[in-house]
Structure formats: structure tokens, C-alpha cells
Design an enzyme around this catalytic site. Structure first.
Site, PDB file in Angstrom:
ATOM      1  N   ASP A  11       0.761  -1.199  -0.069  1.00  0.00           N
ATOM      2  CA  ASP A  11      -0.161  -0.095  -0.070  1.00  0.00           C
ATOM      3  C   ASP A  11       0.653   1.199  -0.065  1.00  0.00           C
ATOM      4  O   ASP A  11       2.073   1.076  -0.008  1.00  0.00           O
ATOM      5  CB  ASP A  11      -0.742  -0.206   1.230  1.00  0.00           C
ATOM      6  CG  ASP A  11      -0.342  -0.253   2.621  1.00  0.00           C
ATOM      7  OD1 ASP A  11       1.036  -0.472   2.554  1.00  0.00           O
ATOM      8  OD2 ASP A  11      -0.800  -0.759   3.528  1.00  0.00           O
ATOM      9  N   ASN A  52      -7.743  -2.350  13.839  1.00  0.00           N
ATOM     10  CA  ASN A  52      -9.111  -2.364  13.563  1.00  0.00           C
ATOM     11  C   ASN A  52      -9.150  -3.877  12.644  1.00  0.00           C
ATOM     12  O   ASN A  52     -10.191  -3.922  12.066  1.00  0.00           O
ATOM     13  CB  ASN A  52      -9.802  -1.087  13.018  1.00  0.00           C
ATOM     14  CG  ASN A  52      -8.866  -0.810  11.787  1.00  0.00           C
ATOM     15  OD1 ASN A  52      -8.077  -1.616  11.133  1.00  0.00           O
ATOM     16  ND2 ASN A  52      -9.771   0.324  11.123  1.00  0.00           N
ATOM     17  N   HIS A  92      -7.288  -4.282   9.991  1.00  0.00           N
ATOM     18  CA  HIS A  92      -6.841  -3.989   8.676  1.00  0.00           C
ATOM     19  C   HIS A  92      -5.612  -4.650   8.033  1.00  0.00           C
ATOM     20  O   HIS A  92      -4.841  -4.854   8.766  1.00  0.00           O
ATOM     21  CB  HIS A  92      -7.035  -2.545   7.967  1.00  0.00           C
ATOM     22  CG  HIS A  92      -5.826  -1.618   8.613  1.00  0.00           C
ATOM     23  ND1 HIS A  92      -6.048  -0.432   9.004  1.00  0.00           N
ATOM     24  CD2 HIS A  92      -4.679  -1.811   8.477  1.00  0.00           C
ATOM     25  CE1 HIS A  92      -4.849   0.026   9.564  1.00  0.00           C
ATOM     26  NE2 HIS A  92      -4.087  -0.598   9.081  1.00  0.00           N
ATOM     27  N   GLU A 115      -9.729  -1.624   4.976  1.00  0.00           N
ATOM     28  CA  GLU A 115     -10.390  -1.370   6.217  1.00  0.00           C
ATOM     29  C   GLU A 115     -11.603  -2.018   6.435  1.00  0.00           C
ATOM     30  O   GLU A 115     -12.079  -2.696   5.435  1.00  0.00           O
ATOM     31  CB  GLU A 115     -10.913   0.273   6.206  1.00  0.00           C
ATOM     32  CG  GLU A 115      -9.397   1.272   6.098  1.00  0.00           C
ATOM     33  CD  GLU A 115      -8.912   1.472   7.278  1.00  0.00           C
ATOM     34  OE1 GLU A 115      -8.908   0.217   8.143  1.00  0.00           O
ATOM     35  OE2 GLU A 115      -8.382   2.653   7.646  1.00  0.00           O
TER      36      GLU A 115
HETATM   37  C1  GLP Z   1      -0.620   0.857   8.406  1.00  0.00           C
HETATM   38  C2  GLP Z   1      -0.135   0.240   7.403  1.00  0.00           C
HETATM   39  C3  GLP Z   1      -0.488  -1.628   7.685  1.00  0.00           C
HETATM   40  C4  GLP Z   1       0.076  -1.859   8.931  1.00  0.00           C
HETATM   41  C5  GLP Z   1      -0.451  -1.335  10.027  1.00  0.00           C
HETATM   42  C6  GLP Z   1      -0.175  -1.625  11.349  1.00  0.00           C
HETATM   43  O1  GLP Z   1      -1.777   1.520   8.433  1.00  0.00           O
HETATM   44  N1  GLP Z   1      -0.988   0.430   5.951  1.00  0.00           N
HETATM   45  O2  GLP Z   1      -0.080  -2.065   6.261  1.00  0.00           O
HETATM   46  O3  GLP Z   1       0.100  -3.273   8.890  1.00  0.00           O
HETATM   47  O4  GLP Z   1      -0.483   0.078   9.888  1.00  0.00           O
HETATM   48  O5  GLP Z   1       0.920  -0.894  11.628  1.00  0.00           O
HETATM   49  P1  GLP Z   1       1.851  -0.904  12.698  1.00  0.00           P
HETATM   50  O6  GLP Z   1       2.903  -2.268  12.609  1.00  0.00           O
HETATM   51  O7  GLP Z   1       2.657   0.287  13.070  1.00  0.00           O
HETATM   52  O8  GLP Z   1       1.069  -1.397  14.225  1.00  0.00           O
END
Ligand code: GLP
Length: 244
Positions: free
Chosen positions: A67, A136, A138, A143
Site C-alpha cells: 500500500d 482495527n 486491517h 479497512e
Molecule cells: C498501517 C499499514 C499497515 C500496517 C498497519 C499496522 O496502517 N497500512 O500495512 O500493517 O499500519 O501498523 P503497525 O505495525 O505500526 O502497528
């Protein structure tokens, strides 16, 4: 679904890096699906370390990222393009032209997303997809919603994601409200999936995603249907899961 319990963040990162490293050794010209976020940072550090020691060679590896924020330039430190270069690409011998992050600089969302999907197809699909887990549920930027989105598409980020990701920005108004993300189908088509999560803050969502019902309201829950998923979590992230 294989669940691997790690002691702590460092142990989770080493185990995840071992799995990625095995993939590269078994298939030097593999296609890696890569993720951003804070969770995989030490996994990448470990891979860099092994590369520097001569144990890993990225010269034939290709990568596609999950992404990217819509509208951030490549030089913006908050862009995922920048993140990937800082945390992995510039430290190893992967070829720049073999790395693909969705093009957030292209304002034409449909064209940018179709191009990313085309790249995945041209590469012959993803051998191993690394994923983090949003608070959440995702994955990528898919989402919670009423249906599972299929291919790479443009999403409106939810309030909770904007809030969660604001920790990386100077203020919440600077967090982009849209992103381009691989869809659930693009992720599920990967031959193997490796998902990492750590910390108590992820304990609820880990239990819902991997032990709860499969629902688009918890996008990661779809992974229960994939034939080859490895979940690597530290003890804290597994503290609410119904396992010993
Ligand atoms: C972002 C990314 C995701 C990632 C998520 C969790 O929103 N788009 O790909 O997995 O955050 O992030 P973290 O690893 O900082 O908890």
C-alpha cells in the site's frame, strides 16, 4: 494456519526474518510482498544484518508493496516509498527497478491501482507476502467494511486508522485521508503469507482475526481461509488468544 509464539518483539522479528530468509534461499528470484508500519522494522533490520554478513543475496529478488498513501511524494518521509528505501532497499542489493510500491504520486487512482495489479501479474504472483495487522484488523489498507475488496484500489482511511497513524506525523491534519492498497484478492493470491503482530495493544484484534468469525468487519480474518499462513506474534499479542 500456523501460529508461532515468540517471546518478545525481538524474537518475533528474528523468527519472521528467518522465514523470509528461507524463502530467498529456496528461491533466489522470488517475489516478496512487503509491508510497512512499525511492526516489521526489526524484521527488516535482521535481514539487512544477514545480508551484510553475506548470508543473504537480494540480487534476483523482486518486491511489491501492499500500500501507499495517496498524494505523498517519494521524498516525503511519511510515504511508504521512502519507508521501504530507508528501512530495507538502500541497505541491501535488491535492484531498484525490481521494487514496486503503489504509485501514490499518481492522482489518477484507477490508473495507479490497475498498474500495480498489472505488475503483480507480470511478476507471476507473490511467493511470500509479509503483513502487519492494523488495530482495527486491517491488512494493507483494507479497512473494515461490508464486503471484502478484491484488487488494488483506492480507500478512504477510517478515523481510527488516521488516529493510529498520526503518531508518525507532526499533526493529525497531515495524515492523508486516502491510500492505494492491494485488495483482499491480491493478498489471498499470494502463495504464502506471513503475518506479524506484537504488543498487548494487538491482543484483542489478534484473537478476533484468527479465532473469531471470518468477516469483512475484521479484514485479516479472511486469512483463516488461506492454505499457507504463518502468524508470528509475541506473547503479549497472543495473550487473549484461546491457546496455551
Ligand atoms: C498501517 C499499514 C499497515 C500496517 C498497519 C499496522 O496502517 N497500512 O500495512 O500493517 O499500519 O501498523 P503497525 O505495525 O505500526 O502497528
Amino acid at each position: 494456519m500456523k501460529i508461532i509464539k515468540a517471546k518478545d518483539y525481538q524474537d518475533m522479528s528474528r523468527k519472521a526474518a528467518n522465514i523470509i530468509s528461507a524463502q530467498i534461499i529456496m528461491k533466489p528470484d522470488c517475489v516478496l510482498g512487503l509491508a510497512t508500519g512499525s511492526t516489521p522494522i526489526e524484521t527488516y533490520d535482521q535481514l539487512i544484518d544477514w545480508y551484510k554478513k553475506g548470508d543473504l543475496d537480494f540480487s534476483q529478488v523482486s518486491s511489491v508493496n501492499l500500500d501507499e498513501y495517496r498524494g505523498l511524494s517519494h521524498t516525503d518521509p511519511q510515504s511508504y516509498y521512502y519507508f521501504m528505501h530507508e528501512h530495507l532497499f538502500k541497505h541491501v542489493n535488491i535492484r531498484e527497478e525490481a521494487t514496486f510500491v503503489p504509485d501514490g504520486t499518481n492522482p489518477d487512482a484507477e490508473a495507479a491501482c490497475a498498474a500495480h495489479e498489472e505488475i503483480i501479474k507480470k511478476l507471476g504472483g507473490i511467493d511470500l507476502q509479509l503483513l502487519g495487522l492494523g488495530n482495527n484488523g486491517h491488512i494493507g489498507f483494507n479497512e473494515p467494511s461490508e464486503a471484502f475488496e478484491k484488487e488494488t484500489h483506492c480507500v478512504d482511511l477510517t478515523e481510527s486508522t488516521i488516529q493510529a497513524n498520526s503518531r508518525f506525523f507532526d499533526s493529525i491534519d497531515q495524515v492523508p485521508t486516502q491510500a492505494y492498497t492491494m485488495g483482499i484478492k491480491s493478498i489471498m493470491m499470494a502463495k504464502k503469507i506471513l503475518i506479524v503482530a506484537n504488543g498487548e495493544g494487538k491482543a484483542d484484534i489478534v484473537a478476533r482475526a484468527f479465532w473469531g468469525p471470518v468477516t469483512p468487519d475484521v479484514p485479516a480474518s479472511i486469512l483463516q481461509m488461506h492454505p499457507n499462513v504463518t502468524v508470528v506474534c509475541d506473547e503479549a499479542a497472543l495473550s487473549k488468544a484461546p491457546i496455551k
